[in-house]
Design a protein around this motif. Structure first.
Motif, PDB file in Angstrom:
ATOM      1  N   ILE A 133      43.360  28.420 -17.115  1.00  0.00           N
ATOM      2  CA  ILE A 133      42.849  27.363 -16.244  1.00  0.00           C
ATOM      3  C   ILE A 133      43.965  26.401 -15.860  1.00  0.00           C
ATOM      4  O   ILE A 133      44.108  26.027 -14.694  1.00  0.00           O
ATOM      5  N   LEU A 190      44.944  25.988 -11.938  1.00  0.00           N
ATOM      6  CA  LEU A 190      44.575  24.744 -11.254  1.00  0.00           C
ATOM      7  C   LEU A 190      45.767  23.847 -10.969  1.00  0.00           C
ATOM      8  O   LEU A 190      45.630  22.868 -10.234  1.00  0.00           O
ATOM      9  N   CYS A 225      37.575  28.257 -14.072  1.00  0.00           N
ATOM     10  CA  CYS A 225      38.283  27.227 -13.303  1.00  0.00           C
ATOM     11  C   CYS A 225      37.302  26.319 -12.570  1.00  0.00           C
ATOM     12  O   CYS A 225      37.487  25.093 -12.520  1.00  0.00           O
TER      13      CYS A 225
END
Length: 295
Positions: free
Chosen positions: A19, A23, A113
């Motif tokens: 993640i 991101l 995510c």
């Protein structure tokens, strides 16, 4: 920071690590933020929890109480985010170019995510795992602990069997309250299916429904080896071979199938994003999260 490649997904089971990589630099939420500006009023304090944004800490109250408290805001409207994961047996289809990567792992990363972004925005979010004829739910809630619950469930998921039938989905996917954002990850190999019918029904209930259709590079190009025999993992109805003489017919039928999928979803205003699991997941997330979809 460079977005995570699909190879990272294949070589780690730590969703939180993936993640962070995916991101980094994405800079986009699941909907327009509503924490600032007119119509947002103070509601209540709650104890600080790891993962809360420091800008929401009330520093004056800290000076008086010697404890961290976070200011909760009453919003104009509440958005719940629901994540739908197809974990039927066909989602175990592997990439032929990235060892250890399959559709399920890629789908799990995309939804993780989105959950992390929803948590960051302060939205309630929940998860529905569709596998082996059942729908397993993590009820919608807010906060860092909810994110850990969702990530734990995603980590434990094993693809098996077929999708739940229409009656199971109808009873299991009853999202009450205001219209929600619904993100589904599937391969749409069955069309129509109980899942496609559920997505259309949810859209008719005024939810914002978005689906990512996952395929492998080999599925898109017909790049399968002619050596092994293949079996349908969900029905086990026989053994099939794939050779150069069958490639043109396969591609023709595949194009016809997914043209029907696209037309059917578009007719009901369900946003579809087509993706190959060999793509960098950040690219796919940008398409899924663009504000208001195509509307």
């Amino acid at each position: 920071m460079v977005l995570a490649s699909s190879a990272l997904i294949a070589h780690t089971t730590d969703l939180e690590l993936v993640i962070r990589h995916v991101l980094a630099g994405l800079g986009q939420g699941v909907h327009a933020g509503r924490e600032r500006g007119a119509g947002v009023e103070f509601s209540e304090y709650r104890a600080y929890a790891p993962g809360d944004e420091w800008r929401r800490v009330d520093w004056k109250l800290l000076a008086r109480a010697d404890r961290y408290y976070v200011r909760e805001a009453e919003r104009d409207s509440h958005v719940a985010v629901w994540l739908l994961l197809d974990a039927s047996a066909s989602m175990l289809e592997p990439s032929r170019s990235i060892e250890g990567l399959d559709k399920l792992g890629y789908a799990r990363t995309l939804l993780a995510c989105i959950a992390a972004i929803a948590q960051r925005q302060g939205d309630a979010f929940g998860l529905a795992v569709l596998s082996n004829g059942r729908a397993q739910l993590v009820p919608a809630a807010r906060g860092p602990r909810q994110l850990q619950r969702v990530l734990a469930k995603l980590t434990q998921v094993q693809a098996a069997g077929m999708l739940p039938d229409a009656d199971v989905l109808r009873s299991g996917l009853r999202f009450a309250g205001a219209p929600s954002l619904i993100f589904a990850a599937t391969d749409f190999l069955d069309w129509p299916s109980s899942l496609s019918e559920a997505l259309v029904r949810l859209r008719h209930m005024r939810h914002d429904v978005r689906a990512v259709c996952l395929q492998t590079e080999a599925e898109c190009t017909g790049g399968f080896s002619s050596g092994p025999a293949y079996r349908d993992p969900e029905r086990e109805a026989g053994v099939f071979r794939f050779g150069a003489d069958l490639r043109a017919g396969y591609l023709r039928k595949r194009e016809q199938h997914f043209s029907e999928v696209t037309a059917g979803l578009r007719a009901h205003d369900v946003l579809q994003v087509a993706a190959r699991i060999e793509q960098a997941p950040g690219e796919v997330l940008r398409q899924m999260l663009r504000q208001g979809g195509r509307r």
